[in-house]
Design a protein around this motif. Structure first.
Motif, PDB file in Angstrom:
ATOM      1  N   ALA A 222       0.146  -2.889  -5.831  1.00  0.00           N
ATOM      2  CA  ALA A 222       0.039  -1.496  -5.395  1.00  0.00           C
ATOM      3  C   ALA A 222       0.150  -1.384  -3.880  1.00  0.00           C
ATOM      4  O   ALA A 222       0.823  -0.480  -3.364  1.00  0.00           O
ATOM      5  N   LYS A 223      -0.472  -2.305  -3.166  1.00  0.00           N
ATOM      6  CA  LYS A 223      -0.401  -2.282  -1.705  1.00  0.00           C
ATOM      7  C   LYS A 223       1.028  -2.537  -1.232  1.00  0.00           C
ATOM      8  O   LYS A 223       1.512  -1.880  -0.309  1.00  0.00           O
ATOM      9  N   THR A 224       1.726  -3.475  -1.875  1.00  0.00           N
ATOM     10  CA  THR A 224       3.112  -3.762  -1.509  1.00  0.00           C
ATOM     11  C   THR A 224       4.009  -2.554  -1.759  1.00  0.00           C
ATOM     12  O   THR A 224       4.855  -2.207  -0.930  1.00  0.00           O
ATOM     13  N   VAL A 225       3.830  -1.890  -2.898  1.00  0.00           N
ATOM     14  CA  VAL A 225       4.633  -0.709  -3.218  1.00  0.00           C
ATOM     15  C   VAL A 225       4.359   0.405  -2.216  1.00  0.00           C
ATOM     16  O   VAL A 225       5.295   1.067  -1.732  1.00  0.00           O
ATOM     17  N   LYS A 226       3.089   0.618  -1.870  1.00  0.00           N
ATOM     18  CA  LYS A 226       2.743   1.655  -0.886  1.00  0.00           C
ATOM     19  C   LYS A 226       3.346   1.354   0.478  1.00  0.00           C
ATOM     20  O   LYS A 226       3.843   2.251   1.161  1.00  0.00           O
ATOM     21  N   MET A 227       3.329   0.089   0.877  1.00  0.00           N
ATOM     22  CA  MET A 227       3.898  -0.283   2.178  1.00  0.00           C
ATOM     23  C   MET A 227       5.415  -0.089   2.190  1.00  0.00           C
ATOM     24  O   MET A 227       5.971   0.407   3.178  1.00  0.00           O
ATOM     25  N   ARG A 228       6.079  -0.449   1.118  1.00  0.00           N
ATOM     26  CA  ARG A 228       7.540  -0.263   1.047  1.00  0.00           C
ATOM     27  C   ARG A 228       7.903   1.218   1.032  1.00  0.00           C
ATOM     28  O   ARG A 228       8.873   1.637   1.658  1.00  0.00           O
ATOM     29  N   PHE A 229       7.134   2.024   0.283  1.00  0.00           N
ATOM     30  CA  PHE A 229       7.394   3.454   0.243  1.00  0.00           C
ATOM     31  C   PHE A 229       7.164   4.089   1.613  1.00  0.00           C
ATOM     32  O   PHE A 229       7.958   4.928   2.053  1.00  0.00           O
ATOM     33  N   GLN A 230       6.104   3.684   2.308  1.00  0.00           N
ATOM     34  CA  GLN A 230       5.845   4.204   3.643  1.00  0.00           C
ATOM     35  C   GLN A 230       6.948   3.791   4.605  1.00  0.00           C
ATOM     36  O   GLN A 230       7.364   4.580   5.461  1.00  0.00           O
ATOM     37  N   ASN A 231       7.468   2.584   4.474  1.00  0.00           N
ATOM     38  CA  ASN A 231       8.587   2.135   5.296  1.00  0.00           C
ATOM     39  C   ASN A 231       9.817   3.009   5.044  1.00  0.00           C
ATOM     40  O   ASN A 231      10.516   3.403   5.982  1.00  0.00           O
ATOM     41  N   TYR A 232      10.086   3.323   3.781  1.00  0.00           N
ATOM     42  CA  TYR A 232      11.202   4.202   3.440  1.00  0.00           C
ATOM     43  C   TYR A 232      11.001   5.588   4.050  1.00  0.00           C
ATOM     44  O   TYR A 232      11.938   6.169   4.607  1.00  0.00           O
ATOM     45  N   LEU A 233       9.787   6.123   3.962  1.00  0.00           N
ATOM     46  CA  LEU A 233       9.515   7.437   4.548  1.00  0.00           C
ATOM     47  C   LEU A 233       9.702   7.416   6.060  1.00  0.00           C
ATOM     48  O   LEU A 233      10.269   8.354   6.639  1.00  0.00           O
TER      49      LEU A 233
ATOM     50  N   TRP B  63       8.563  17.742   2.194  1.00  0.00           N
ATOM     51  CA  TRP B  63       9.264  16.722   1.396  1.00  0.00           C
ATOM     52  C   TRP B  63       8.292  15.801   0.676  1.00  0.00           C
ATOM     53  O   TRP B  63       8.563  15.338  -0.410  1.00  0.00           O
ATOM     54  N   TYR B  64       7.173  15.515   1.295  1.00  0.00           N
ATOM     55  CA  TYR B  64       6.246  14.568   0.685  1.00  0.00           C
ATOM     56  C   TYR B  64       4.830  15.088   0.879  1.00  0.00           C
ATOM     57  O   TYR B  64       4.288  15.040   1.958  1.00  0.00           O
TER      58      TYR B  64
END
Length: 121
Positions: A23-34, A118-119
């Motif tokens: 979950a932490k990895t997914v959140k970090m990748r999503f934040q990087n995309y944002l 957007w988010y």
């Protein structure tokens, strides 16, 4: 005698579980995309129009989901009105124009910033 619970490790000393790490990895990748998509304003609007077009085609061919589409349209319209509305009511009390040269004049401050449009978690 030794305490039988002394040899067992507690959950706090074991570290995060596999699910928490994922979950932490997914959140970090999503934040990087944002963070990377922030400067591309026109691209976000074009992508939104493309998504609306694809969704409209899907609803047309399936001939269903009309109530869901109506609710989604109301939600997006509510966000869009918040995006276009000023943070202060122009008909409310208080001066709209600056009375002195001391402060910076901000003629229009959005009630809902574009990125929150957007988010919005």
């Amino acid at each position: 005698m030794a305490d039988p619970d002394a040899n067992t490790t507690s959950e706090s000393s074991m570290g995060p579980s596999f699910g928490q790490r994922v979950a932490k990895t997914v959140k970090m990748r999503f934040q990087n995309y944002l963070d990377r998509s922030t400067p591309h304003v026109a691209g976000r609007w074009v992508f939104l129009l493309f998504e609306i077009f694809i969704y409209s085609i899907r609803v047309y061919y399936i001939k269903g989901f009309h109530i869901v589409t109506y609710a989604l349209a109301i939600f997006i319209l509510n966000l869009f009105i918040g995006f276009l509305s000023p943070i202060e009511d122009p008909e409310g009390e208080g001066p709209l124009l600056p009375t002195s040269d001391k402060g910076e004049f901000k003629p229009f401050i959005r009630r809902l910033p574009e990125f929150k449009f957007w988010y919005d978690p």
